[in-house]
Design a protein around this motif. Structure first.
Motif, PDB file in Angstrom:
ATOM      1  N   ALA A  57      -9.034  44.251  26.762  1.00  0.00           N
ATOM      2  CA  ALA A  57      -7.655  43.784  26.887  1.00  0.00           C
ATOM      3  C   ALA A  57      -7.552  42.286  26.600  1.00  0.00           C
ATOM      4  CB  ALA A  57      -7.128  44.090  28.288  1.00  0.00           C
ATOM      5  N   ARG A  58      -8.462  41.520  27.167  1.00  0.00           N
ATOM      6  CA  ARG A  58      -8.412  40.076  26.947  1.00  0.00           C
ATOM      7  C   ARG A  58      -8.734  39.723  25.500  1.00  0.00           C
ATOM      8  NH1 ARG A  58     -10.626  36.394  31.821  1.00  0.00           N
ATOM      9  NH2 ARG A  58      -9.739  34.886  30.353  1.00  0.00           N
ATOM     10  N   GLY A  59      -9.626  40.488  24.887  1.00  0.00           N
ATOM     11  CA  GLY A  59      -9.928  40.244  23.473  1.00  0.00           C
ATOM     12  C   GLY A  59      -8.698  40.459  22.600  1.00  0.00           C
ATOM     13  N   ARG A  60      -7.987  41.571  22.832  1.00  0.00           N
ATOM     14  CA  ARG A  60      -6.762  41.839  22.077  1.00  0.00           C
ATOM     15  C   ARG A  60      -5.705  40.786  22.360  1.00  0.00           C
ATOM     16  NH1 ARG A  60      -7.532  46.909  24.303  1.00  0.00           N
ATOM     17  NH2 ARG A  60      -5.661  46.649  25.599  1.00  0.00           N
ATOM     18  N   GLY A  61      -5.525  40.494  23.637  1.00  0.00           N
ATOM     19  CA  GLY A  61      -4.483  39.549  24.025  1.00  0.00           C
ATOM     20  C   GLY A  61      -4.730  38.140  23.510  1.00  0.00           C
ATOM     21  N   ASP A  62      -5.967  37.663  23.629  1.00  0.00           N
ATOM     22  CA  ASP A  62      -6.282  36.303  23.180  1.00  0.00           C
ATOM     23  C   ASP A  62      -6.146  36.160  21.663  1.00  0.00           C
ATOM     24  OD1 ASP A  62      -6.768  35.685  25.795  1.00  0.00           O
ATOM     25  OD2 ASP A  62      -8.962  35.714  25.629  1.00  0.00           O
ATOM     26  N   THR A  63      -6.567  37.202  20.925  1.00  0.00           N
ATOM     27  CA  THR A  63      -6.442  37.159  19.464  1.00  0.00           C
ATOM     28  C   THR A  63      -4.973  37.130  19.045  1.00  0.00           C
ATOM     29  OG1 THR A  63      -8.533  38.349  19.152  1.00  0.00           O
ATOM     30  CG2 THR A  63      -6.971  38.371  17.320  1.00  0.00           C
ATOM     31  N   ALA A  64      -4.184  38.008  19.646  1.00  0.00           N
ATOM     32  CA  ALA A  64      -2.757  38.070  19.303  1.00  0.00           C
ATOM     33  C   ALA A  64      -2.041  36.784  19.694  1.00  0.00           C
ATOM     34  CB  ALA A  64      -2.103  39.274  19.991  1.00  0.00           C
ATOM     35  N   TRP A  65      -2.400  36.208  20.830  1.00  0.00           N
ATOM     36  CA  TRP A  65      -1.758  34.971  21.271  1.00  0.00           C
ATOM     37  C   TRP A  65      -2.099  33.810  20.333  1.00  0.00           C
ATOM     38  CZ3 TRP A  65       2.166  33.456  23.956  1.00  0.00           C
ATOM     39  CH2 TRP A  65       2.267  32.136  24.396  1.00  0.00           C
ATOM     40  N   ALA A  66      -3.355  33.730  19.915  1.00  0.00           N
ATOM     41  CA  ALA A  66      -3.765  32.669  18.985  1.00  0.00           C
ATOM     42  C   ALA A  66      -3.016  32.804  17.663  1.00  0.00           C
ATOM     43  CB  ALA A  66      -5.272  32.733  18.748  1.00  0.00           C
ATOM     44  N   GLU A  67      -2.848  34.027  17.182  1.00  0.00           N
ATOM     45  CA  GLU A  67      -2.108  34.255  15.933  1.00  0.00           C
ATOM     46  C   GLU A  67      -0.638  33.882  16.101  1.00  0.00           C
ATOM     47  OE1 GLU A  67      -2.816  38.334  15.149  1.00  0.00           O
ATOM     48  OE2 GLU A  67      -4.810  38.009  14.251  1.00  0.00           O
ATOM     49  N   TYR A  68      -0.080  34.221  17.261  1.00  0.00           N
ATOM     50  CA  TYR A  68       1.331  33.910  17.489  1.00  0.00           C
ATOM     51  C   TYR A  68       1.556  32.403  17.560  1.00  0.00           C
ATOM     52  CZ  TYR A  68       5.781  33.241  19.731  1.00  0.00           C
ATOM     53  OH  TYR A  68       7.048  32.795  20.020  1.00  0.00           O
ATOM     54  N   VAL A  69       0.718  31.718  18.298  1.00  0.00           N
ATOM     55  CA  VAL A  69       0.874  30.268  18.460  1.00  0.00           C
ATOM     56  C   VAL A  69       0.736  29.553  17.114  1.00  0.00           C
ATOM     57  CG1 VAL A  69      -0.164  28.214  19.495  1.00  0.00           C
ATOM     58  CG2 VAL A  69       0.147  30.268  20.867  1.00  0.00           C
ATOM     59  N   ALA A  70      -0.043  30.125  16.201  1.00  0.00           N
ATOM     60  CA  ALA A  70      -0.305  29.471  14.916  1.00  0.00           C
ATOM     61  C   ALA A  70       0.839  29.630  13.920  1.00  0.00           C
ATOM     62  CB  ALA A  70      -1.587  30.019  14.298  1.00  0.00           C
ATOM     63  N   HIS A  71       1.779  30.550  14.170  1.00  0.00           N
ATOM     64  CA  HIS A  71       2.832  30.783  13.173  1.00  0.00           C
ATOM     65  C   HIS A  71       3.898  29.688  13.242  1.00  0.00           C
ATOM     66  CE1 HIS A  71       5.905  32.189  16.037  1.00  0.00           C
ATOM     67  NE2 HIS A  71       6.740  32.245  15.024  1.00  0.00           N
ATOM     68  N   ASN A  72       4.732  29.630  12.215  1.00  0.00           N
ATOM     69  CA  ASN A  72       5.773  28.604  12.116  1.00  0.00           C
ATOM     70  C   ASN A  72       6.862  28.869  13.149  1.00  0.00           C
ATOM     71  OD1 ASN A  72       7.255  26.431  11.104  1.00  0.00           O
ATOM     72  ND2 ASN A  72       8.384  27.744   9.687  1.00  0.00           N
ATOM     73  N   LYS A  73       6.999  27.982  14.130  1.00  0.00           N
ATOM     74  CA  LYS A  73       7.910  28.218  15.245  1.00  0.00           C
ATOM     75  C   LYS A  73       9.078  27.235  15.230  1.00  0.00           C
ATOM     76  CE  LYS A  73       4.597  27.681  18.251  1.00  0.00           C
ATOM     77  NZ  LYS A  73       3.507  27.560  17.263  1.00  0.00           N
ATOM     78  N   THR A  74      10.194  27.678  15.811  1.00  0.00           N
ATOM     79  CA  THR A  74      11.344  26.808  15.983  1.00  0.00           C
ATOM     80  C   THR A  74      11.134  25.939  17.226  1.00  0.00           C
ATOM     81  OG1 THR A  74      12.550  28.398  17.358  1.00  0.00           O
ATOM     82  CG2 THR A  74      12.836  28.570  14.957  1.00  0.00           C
ATOM     83  N   THR A  75      12.029  24.982  17.425  1.00  0.00           N
ATOM     84  CA  THR A  75      11.949  24.126  18.609  1.00  0.00           C
ATOM     85  C   THR A  75      12.092  24.945  19.886  1.00  0.00           C
ATOM     86  OG1 THR A  75      12.904  22.275  17.365  1.00  0.00           O
ATOM     87  CG2 THR A  75      12.970  22.126  19.768  1.00  0.00           C
ATOM     88  N   ALA A  76      12.999  25.911  19.856  1.00  0.00           N
ATOM     89  CA  ALA A  76      13.204  26.775  21.029  1.00  0.00           C
ATOM     90  C   ALA A  76      11.944  27.583  21.326  1.00  0.00           C
ATOM     91  CB  ALA A  76      14.386  27.709  20.792  1.00  0.00           C
ATOM     92  N   GLU A  77      11.285  28.073  20.288  1.00  0.00           N
ATOM     93  CA  GLU A  77      10.048  28.834  20.484  1.00  0.00           C
ATOM     94  C   GLU A  77       8.950  27.958  21.071  1.00  0.00           C
ATOM     95  OE1 GLU A  77       9.017  32.054  17.363  1.00  0.00           O
ATOM     96  OE2 GLU A  77      10.210  30.552  16.297  1.00  0.00           O
ATOM     97  N   ASN A  78       8.819  26.746  20.553  1.00  0.00           N
ATOM     98  CA  ASN A  78       7.802  25.835  21.087  1.00  0.00           C
ATOM     99  C   ASN A  78       8.010  25.581  22.571  1.00  0.00           C
ATOM    100  OD1 ASN A  78       6.121  25.275  18.834  1.00  0.00           O
ATOM    101  ND2 ASN A  78       7.699  23.956  17.951  1.00  0.00           N
ATOM    102  N   GLY A  79       9.279  25.437  22.963  1.00  0.00           N
ATOM    103  CA  GLY A  79       9.582  25.249  24.373  1.00  0.00           C
ATOM    104  C   GLY A  79       9.173  26.449  25.204  1.00  0.00           C
ATOM    105  N   ARG A  80       9.457  27.649  24.693  1.00  0.00           N
ATOM    106  CA  ARG A  80       9.084  28.881  25.386  1.00  0.00           C
ATOM    107  C   ARG A  80       7.567  29.021  25.486  1.00  0.00           C
ATOM    108  NH1 ARG A  80      11.595  32.745  28.641  1.00  0.00           N
ATOM    109  NH2 ARG A  80      13.794  32.890  28.070  1.00  0.00           N
ATOM    110  N   VAL A  81       6.878  28.674  24.416  1.00  0.00           N
ATOM    111  CA  VAL A  81       5.424  28.777  24.406  1.00  0.00           C
ATOM    112  C   VAL A  81       4.818  27.853  25.463  1.00  0.00           C
ATOM    113  CG1 VAL A  81       3.356  28.221  23.064  1.00  0.00           C
ATOM    114  CG2 VAL A  81       5.202  29.533  22.018  1.00  0.00           C
TER     115      VAL A  81
END
Length: 218
Positions: A89-113
Motif C-alpha cells: 500500500a505504501r509503495g503504491r501510495g508513495d509512487t502515486a503521490w510523487a507523480e502527482y506532486v511533480a505535475h504542473n499545478k495551479t496556485t490553488a493546488e499547491n496550497g492544497r498539497v
C-alpha cells in the motif's frame, strides 16, 4: 490596372487569389486547432491523470492500511500478511503521490498539497508506529475504542484533504472544458465570418478579372 496585365497574368491571378485565401484560412484553422489540442492535452495531463493518482494515494493510505490493521486485529491477517499489505500500500501510495506532486499545478493546488503533506506525514509515522508494535503484542492488545479513535483521528483528515484535491481537479477540469467550448464557438464564428468575406472577395476578384479578360478579347 488589370487592363495593363496580359491575359495570361490575369488568368493566373484568377487561380492564385482563391488559393491565397484558402492558405490563409487553413493557417488560421491550424492555429485554432492547436490551441484546442493544447486544452485537451492539459485536460488529460494536468487534470484527469492527477485524479487517478490522488485516488491511488487515497485508496492506499486511507483504505488499504486501515483495512489491513482491522484484519490483523481480527485475526484474519498474520504478521507477515500485515507487513506485506503495508509495504504494498505504501509503495503504491508513495509512487502515486510523487507523480502527482511533480505535475504542473495551479496556485490553488499547491496550497492544497501543502495542507495535505502534514497529514500524510502523520499517517506514515503512525503506520511505522503500528509496525513497531507488532513484535511486543501491543498492536493486538490495544482496546478497540481508543485504538479506533486514534486511528481515525489521524487517517480521516488525510482522506478529507485528498478528497479536496480530487474535487479541485474536477473543478479545474470543468473550467478547461468551458474554455475549450468557448474556443470552439469562437473558432466557428471566426471561420464563418472569414469564409463569407473570403467568398465575397474571391467572387469580386473573379468578376473583375473575368470582365477585364472579356473586354480585352472583344
Amino acid at each position: 490596372m488589370l487592363a495593363q496585365l496580359t491575359v495570361r497574368t490575369r488568368l493566373l491571378l484568377l487561380a492564385v487569389v482563391p488559393l491565397l485565401m484558402l492558405i490563409v484560412v487553413i493557417g488560421m484553422a491550424l492555429s485554432k486547432a492547436s490551441k484546442i489540442n493544447d486544452s485537451f492535452h492539459e485536460l488529460y495531463t494536468d487534470r484527469m491523470r492527477p485524479i487517478s493518482q490522488v485516488k491511488v494515494v487515497s485508496d492506499a493510505y486511507a483504505v488499504a492500511l486501515v483495512d489491513a490493521l482491522h484484519k490483523y486485529r481480527a485475526g484474519i491477517f498474520d504478521e507477515s500478511a500485515l507487513r506485506k499489505a503495508f509495504s504494498d500500500a505504501r509503495g503504491r501510495g508513495d509512487t502515486a503521490w510523487a507523480e502527482y506532486v511533480a505535475h504542473n499545478k495551479t496556485t490553488a493546488e499547491n496550497g492544497r498539497v501543502e495542507r495535505t503533506k502534514p497529514h500524510l506525514l502523520k499517517v506514515q509515522q503512525m503506520a511505522d508506529q503500528y509496525l513497531g508494535q507488532i513484535g511486543n503484542g501491543q498492536l493486538l492488545a490495544a482496546e478497540a475504542g481508543p485504538f479506533n479513535r486514534t486511528l481515525y483521528d489521524t487517517f480521516d483528515p488525510l482522506g478529507g484533504e485528498l478528497e479536496g484535491l480530487i474535487s479541485l481537479q474536477l473543478s479545474e477540469g470543468e473550467r478547461l472544458n468551458v474554455e475549450t467550448a468557448t474556443q470552439y464557438q469562437s473558432m466557428r464564428t471566426s471561420f464563418l465570418l472569414i469564409g463569407a468575406v473570403a467568398l465575397v472577395l474571391v467572387l469580386v476578384a473573379a468578376l473583375l478579372i473575368s470582365q477585364s479578360i472579356i473586354r480585352s478579347l472583344v
